[in-house]
Write a protein that holds these residues in place. Structure first.
Motif, PDB file in Angstrom:
ATOM      1  N   LEU A   1      26.170 -14.829 -48.498  1.00 41.94           N
ATOM      2  CA  LEU A   1      25.049 -15.078 -49.754  1.00 41.94           C
ATOM      3  C   LEU A   1      24.665 -16.603 -49.758  1.00 41.94           C
ATOM      4  CD1 LEU A   1      27.158 -12.731 -52.372  1.00 41.94           C
ATOM      5  CD2 LEU A   1      25.149 -12.133 -50.898  1.00 41.94           C
ATOM      6  N   SER A   2      23.413 -16.494 -50.248  1.00 45.47           N
ATOM      7  CA  SER A   2      23.052 -17.787 -50.110  1.00 45.47           C
ATOM      8  C   SER A   2      23.331 -18.293 -51.855  1.00 45.47           C
ATOM      9  CB  SER A   2      21.639 -17.928 -50.282  1.00 45.47           C
ATOM     10  OG  SER A   2      20.920 -17.180 -51.033  1.00 45.47           O
TER      11      SER A   2
ATOM     12  N   LYS B   1      25.152 -24.296 -57.848  1.00 49.42           N
ATOM     13  CA  LYS B   1      25.906 -25.276 -56.872  1.00 49.42           C
ATOM     14  C   LYS B   1      27.051 -26.171 -57.471  1.00 49.42           C
ATOM     15  CE  LYS B   1      25.828 -26.761 -52.389  1.00 49.42           C
ATOM     16  NZ  LYS B   1      27.112 -27.787 -52.573  1.00 49.42           N
ATOM     17  N   GLN B   2      26.934 -26.839 -58.577  1.00 46.63           N
ATOM     18  CA  GLN B   2      27.771 -27.313 -59.139  1.00 46.63           C
ATOM     19  C   GLN B   2      28.915 -26.690 -59.699  1.00 46.63           C
ATOM     20  OE1 GLN B   2      25.894 -28.962 -62.527  1.00 46.63           O
ATOM     21  NE2 GLN B   2      24.772 -30.839 -61.730  1.00 46.63           N
ATOM     22  N   LEU B   3      28.894 -25.124 -59.938  1.00 52.02           N
ATOM     23  CA  LEU B   3      29.796 -24.227 -60.071  1.00 52.02           C
ATOM     24  C   LEU B   3      30.631 -24.037 -59.033  1.00 52.02           C
ATOM     25  CD1 LEU B   3      28.213 -21.680 -62.721  1.00 52.02           C
ATOM     26  CD2 LEU B   3      29.905 -23.885 -63.192  1.00 52.02           C
TER      27      LEU B   3
ATOM     28  N   GLN C   1      23.478 -17.144 -57.741  1.00 48.83           N
ATOM     29  CA  GLN C   1      22.737 -17.431 -58.847  1.00 48.83           C
ATOM     30  C   GLN C   1      22.361 -16.255 -59.582  1.00 48.83           C
ATOM     31  OE1 GLN C   1      19.094 -17.860 -59.125  1.00 48.83           O
ATOM     32  NE2 GLN C   1      19.394 -17.879 -61.526  1.00 48.83           N
ATOM     33  N   LYS C   2      21.831 -15.358 -58.905  1.00 48.75           N
ATOM     34  CA  LYS C   2      21.233 -14.119 -59.461  1.00 48.75           C
ATOM     35  C   LYS C   2      22.491 -13.177 -60.096  1.00 48.75           C
ATOM     36  CE  LYS C   2      17.354 -13.717 -56.701  1.00 48.75           C
ATOM     37  NZ  LYS C   2      16.442 -13.097 -55.497  1.00 48.75           N
ATOM     38  N   ILE C   3      23.292 -13.190 -59.296  1.00 50.39           N
ATOM     39  CA  ILE C   3      24.789 -12.369 -59.791  1.00 50.39           C
ATOM     40  C   ILE C   3      25.163 -13.008 -61.078  1.00 50.39           C
ATOM     41  CG2 ILE C   3      27.039 -11.677 -59.076  1.00 50.39           C
ATOM     42  CD1 ILE C   3      26.379 -11.728 -56.193  1.00 50.39           C
TER      43      ILE C   3
ATOM     44  N   GLN D   1      18.840 -18.184 -68.411  1.00 48.25           N
ATOM     45  CA  GLN D   1      17.870 -19.064 -68.039  1.00 48.25           C
ATOM     46  C   GLN D   1      18.167 -20.317 -67.615  1.00 48.25           C
ATOM     47  OE1 GLN D   1      14.970 -18.849 -71.279  1.00 48.25           O
ATOM     48  NE2 GLN D   1      14.746 -16.550 -70.893  1.00 48.25           N
ATOM     49  N   LEU D   2      19.380 -20.745 -68.347  1.00 44.96           N
ATOM     50  CA  LEU D   2      19.625 -22.164 -67.986  1.00 44.96           C
ATOM     51  C   LEU D   2      20.443 -22.434 -66.772  1.00 44.96           C
ATOM     52  CD1 LEU D   2      20.989 -23.244 -71.726  1.00 44.96           C
ATOM     53  CD2 LEU D   2      18.852 -23.796 -70.629  1.00 44.96           C
ATOM     54  N   LEU D   3      20.879 -21.238 -66.236  1.00 39.49           N
ATOM     55  CA  LEU D   3      21.507 -21.274 -64.763  1.00 39.49           C
ATOM     56  C   LEU D   3      20.780 -21.345 -63.700  1.00 39.49           C
ATOM     57  CD1 LEU D   3      24.544 -21.297 -63.509  1.00 39.49           C
ATOM     58  CD2 LEU D   3      24.415 -18.953 -63.315  1.00 39.49           C
ATOM     59  N   GLY D   4      20.318 -22.292 -63.017  1.00 41.51           N
ATOM     60  CA  GLY D   4      19.637 -22.303 -61.905  1.00 41.51           C
ATOM     61  C   GLY D   4      20.337 -22.625 -60.689  1.00 41.51           C
TER      62      GLY D   4
END
Length: 677
Positions: A513-514, A491-493, A519-521, A483-486
C-alpha cells in the motif's frame, strides 16, 4: 579520531603529567604563555558572543583551564622550592613587578587577588546562581508562550520544537554555569594558599637547606613567588571576567558585547554634551584646566558627530524600508504566500476580542492548546495549528470556523451572558434570549449573571461563553478530522509508528500500500468517529488482508472489526446496546445489488428501493429519539459499509455497526426492525 579530539585528550594527559613529573623551566615558560593565550582567547570569544548558548562549552572549558592552571602551579611550586628557578617567564614577571622591592610586589599581587576574589569571582558566582534559579522558574511560562504562539499560527511546529529545545538548553547551561563558578572561586582561594606556601617554605628551605641569609632568601623566593602568582592570577582574572560577561549577557542583546556597549552607551548624543560641560566646569577648580578642557572637547565633539550621523542615517533608512516593502509586494514569493490556506482557521468579530486577549483575561489560546492535546489523545491524530484572528467583516459577536479554507460553522456569543441549556421542560421564570447550543443544536437561552443561580436550581446546564466556543471547536474538529488527515500527516503517523514497529511498517508500506492508500483507510475510520490511536492494530490487520485486496474501503472494514473492543467501549453502556436491525429481506436486497468493479465495490440500488429503506430506518430512528436513546443500526458485516454509504446522504449522524464489531459479551437488544414492502 580527528586532530581536535586528540588535542583535547593530549591536554588532559599533560595536566596529569605536570602534577607528577618535574618539568624544565623552558617547558614551564611555554606552558605559562599558552595558559595566558588561552585565557585571552576565552575572554575575547565571550565578548563577541551574542547569547550565552553560543558558548555552551564554557562551563566544561572553565574546569579544564582551571585544572591546567593548577597543574602549572604545582609544577612551578616544585621548581621554586627545589631549584629556586621556574623559568624565564616567571623570573621576568617577578623582576618587572617587584622593581627591587619584594614588599611592593607582594602588595600588588594581593590587590590582584582581592579584585578577582571579592569583586569579579564573587559577583559572577552570585549572577550564575540567580540566573540558574530564574531560568528554571521561567521555563513553564516560556513553554506556555510557545504553545500560545503555535496555536495562533505565529510559528510552525518546527519553530516551536526549536524554541523548546533552546529553553531546555538555556536551563542546562545556566545550571552548569552555577556549578562552574565554584571552580573559579576555588581557583582564587588555591592561588592565595599556594603563594603563602611558596613564601613560607621558600624562606625555610632557603635558610636551612641552601644556607641563604634572611634578606637573600626573601629577595629570591619572594621574587619568584610573586612572579608565579602573577602569571597564574592574570589568566585566572581573565577567565573570571569572561565568566561574568557570559552570565550577565541577556536575551534582549542585539549583538556582541562591543556592539551593545558602543550602541547603547552612545545612543543619546545630547547626554555627551552634558557630560562634556560638567568636565569643563571641573577645570575651574584646582584640577588641571588643560586636562579637563581636552576631555570636555572630546565628549562634546563626539556628541556633535553622533548627532550628525543619526540625522544622516534616518532618511535613507525610510527610503530603504519603502523600497523593500515595494519590492516585497512585487515579488512572486509574496503573491504565492497569499494563496496558502491554513488547515484550521478561527475568526471572530471585534466584540469577541476579549476571548483571545490575555490582558483582558481571555484564555482562548490556552483552551485551544488543551483541545489539540485532548483530540490527539482521543483520535490519535496530531491536529494542525489553529490560526486565530479577528475579522471586521463579521458581526461584532459572531465567529466562524474554517477547515482548509471552507467555512464549516459559525455562531454567536454574548460575552456578558451565560448559555443555559434546557433540561427538557422550560421554566417561564427563567428569562433570556432564545438561541440554540452551537455544538449539539440543543435549545438554549442566553441569560444574565443574575439569573445564573436560579437557572441552575431549575436544572438548566449553565455554561460560560469561552466554554461554549471551546466545545463547538472541539466537536467541529472531531467531525472534520478526516479532512485534516492528508498524505503529509499520514506520513508523520507512519514515521512515528516506525520508531517502535519498524517491521510492521515495512510490511505495509510502500508495498503493498502507498501512503495515499493508508491515508484513505485512516480517513475512513475518522469519518465514522473511530479513533486511529491504536495504529499498530490497524497496521497488523491491513498487513494481513492487503495481500488479498487493495480496496481501501474493504480494508477499512477489516480494520473496524479488529478494533471491535474499542468500538464496543465507545457505544456500549453497562454491557447492553439497543439497536435497530435490518430485516432479512432488506439485507438480501442490499447484498444482491452490490456491484464489484476493478476500482472497488459500490451499491447499485434503484432510487425507489433506496428511498423505501431510508424512510423505514428514519421511522425507527424517530421512535428512538422520542425515548432519548442513541440510534444505532446493526447489520451483517458484508453490507455494513453499503448501509452507511446509503445513510450518509440523508442521516450522516446515524451510527452503523456490524455484528463483528461488537464483543461477544455484549447483550444486543433489538428495539426496531427495518422492513420494506
Amino acid at each position: 579520531m580527528g586532530f581536535r579530539d586528540l588535542s583535547v585528550i593530549f591536554g588532559v594527559i599533560l595536566i596529569i603529567v605536570m602534577l607528577v613529573i618535574p618539568l624544565p623551566g623552558v617547558i614551564l615558560s611555554v606552558f605559562i604563555l599558552i595558559n595566558i593565550s588561552l585565557a585571552l582567547l576565552v575572554i575575547l570569544v565571550a565578548m563577541n558572543t551574542e547569547e550565552p548558548l553560543q558558548f555552551s562549552i564554557f562551563p566544561s572549558l572553565i574546569l579544564l583551564l582551571t585544572l591546567f592552571r593548577l597543574g602549572l602551579n604545582v609544577s612551578t611550586t616544585r621548581s621554586i622550592l627545589s631549584e629556586a628557578n621556574a623559568g624565564g617567564v616567571i623570573d621576568a614577571f617577578g623582576n618587572f613587578v617587584i622593581g627591587g622591592s619584594p614588599l611592593v610586589g607582594f602588595v600588588i599581587f594581593a590587590i590582584l587577588v582581592i579584585i578577582q576574589f571579592l569583586v569579579i569571582t564573587k559577583g559572577s558566582e552570585r549572577v550564575s546562581e540567580v540566573a540558574a534559579r530564574f531560568t528554571l522558574d521561567a521555563m513553564p511560562g516560556k513553554q506556555m508562550s510557545i504553545d500560545a504562539d503555535l496555536n495562533a499560527g505565529l510559528i510552525t511546529e518546527q519553530q516551536a520544537k526549536e524554541r523548546r529545545e533552546k529553553i531546555e538548553n538555556e536551563s542546562d547551561f545556566h545550571g552548569a554555569m552555577d556549578g562552574a563558578s565554584k571552580f573559579v572561586k576555588g581557583d582564587a582561594i588555591a592561588g592565595i594558599v599556594i603563594v603563602l606556601i611558596n613564601i613560607i617554605f621558600g624562606l625555610i628551605i632557603g635558610m636551612t637547606q641552601n644556607g641563604l641569609g634572611f634578606q637573600e632568601a626573601i629577595n629570591t623566593y619572594m621574587r619568584l613567588t610573586v612572579g608565579d602568582g602573577l602569571v597564574s592570577q592574570i589568566p585566572a582574572l581573565l577567565i573570571s571576567t569572561a565568566t561574568g560577561i557570559v552570565v550577565t549577557r541577556v536575551v534582549t542583546s542585539e549583538g556582541n558585547l562591543s556592539k551593545d556597549v558602543t550602541t547603547q552607551l552612545f545612543r543619546y548624543p545630547n547626554m555627551m554634551y552634558i557630560a562634556g560641560a560638567t568636565i569643563f566646569l571641573l577645570g575651574l577648580t584646582p584640577i588641571p584646566f588643560l586636562v579637563t578642557t581636552a576631555i570636555a572637547a572630546v565628549l562634546i565633539g563626539g556628541g556633535y558627530w553622533l548627532s550628525r550621523e543619526a540625522k544622516r542615517l534616518e532618511a535613507p533608512e525610510v527610503v530603504e524600508e519603502e523600497e523593500v516593502e515595494s519590492s516585497e509586494m512585487k515579488s512572486p514569493e509574496n503573491v504565492v504566500n497569499l494563496i496558502s490556506t491554513d488547515p484550521i482557521e478561527f475568526e471572530f468579530g471585534y466584540g469577541l476580542i476579549p476571548l483571545a486577549d490575555t490582558s483582558q483575561g481571555g484564555d482562548l489560546l490556552d483552551r485551544v492548546v488543551m483541545i489539540r492535546r485532548q483530540l490527539a489523545i482521543e483520535l490519535g491524530l496530531v491536529i494542525p495549528v489553529v490560526r486565530i484572528r479577528d475579522n471586521i467583516q463579521l458581526n461584532p459577536n459572531e465567529y466562524r470556523l474554517k477547515i482548509k479554507g471552507n467555512e464549516v460553522a459559525r455562531g454567536e456569543l454574548l460575552l456578558d451572558h451565560y448559555l443555559a441549556m434546557s433540561p427538557g421542560m422550560d421554566d417561564d421564570s427563567i428569562e433570556g434570549i432564545d438561541t440554540e447550543e452551537p455544538a449539539f443544536g440543543l435549545p438554549a437561552k442566553w441569560i444574565t449573571e443574575e439569573m445564573k443561580d436560579e437557572a441552575e436550581l431549575f436544572g438548566y446546564t449553565v455554561v460560560d461563553p469561552p466554554s461554549v466556543v471551546s466545545t463547538h471547536i472541539t466537536e467541529l474538529i472531531k467531525k472534520h478530522a478526516y479532512q485534516l488527515l492528508g498524505r503529509q500527516e499520514t506520513k508523520q503517523l507512519i514515521d512515528h509508528l516506525q520508531e517502535t514497529h519498524p517491521i510492521l511498517v515495512e510490511e505495509v508500506t510502500p508495498e503493498p500500500l502507498s501512503v495515499g492508500e493508508v491515508q484513505k483507510i485512516l480517513a475512513k475510520l475518522l469519518r465514522e468517529n473511530v479513533s486511529v490511536k491504536n495504529l499498530p492494530v490497524i497496521f497488523e490487520t491491513v498487513a494481513d488482508f492487503a495481500k488479498m485486496t487493495n480496496d481501501t474501503e474493504l480494508l477499512g472494514e477489516y480494520a473496524r472489526q479488529a478494533l471491535s473492543s474499542q468500538i464496543t467501549n465507545q457505544y456500549v453502556q453497562n454491557g447492553l446496546v439497543k439497536v435497530i436491525t435490518l430485516g432479512g429481506k432488506v439485507e438480501k436486497t442490499i447484498a444482491e445489488h452490490v456491484q464489484q468493479t476493478e476500482h472497488g465495490s459500490f451499491l447499485s440500488l434503484d432510487p425507489e428501493s433506496q428511498q423505501s429503506i431510508v424512510q423505514s430506518i428514519g421511522e425507527q430512528i424517530e421512535q428512538l429519539s422520542l425515548r432519548e436513546e442513541t440510534p444505532i443500526v446493526l447489520c451483517s458485516p458484508a453490507i455494513r459499509m453499503y448501509v452507511k454509504q446509503l445513510l450518509n446522504r440523508y442521516m450522516p449522524q446515524v451510527v452503523v455497526l456490524s455484528y463483528n464489531e461488537l464483543e461477544p459479551t455484549v447483550e444486543v437488544q433489538s428495539v426496531g426492525v427495518v422492513n420494506v414492502a
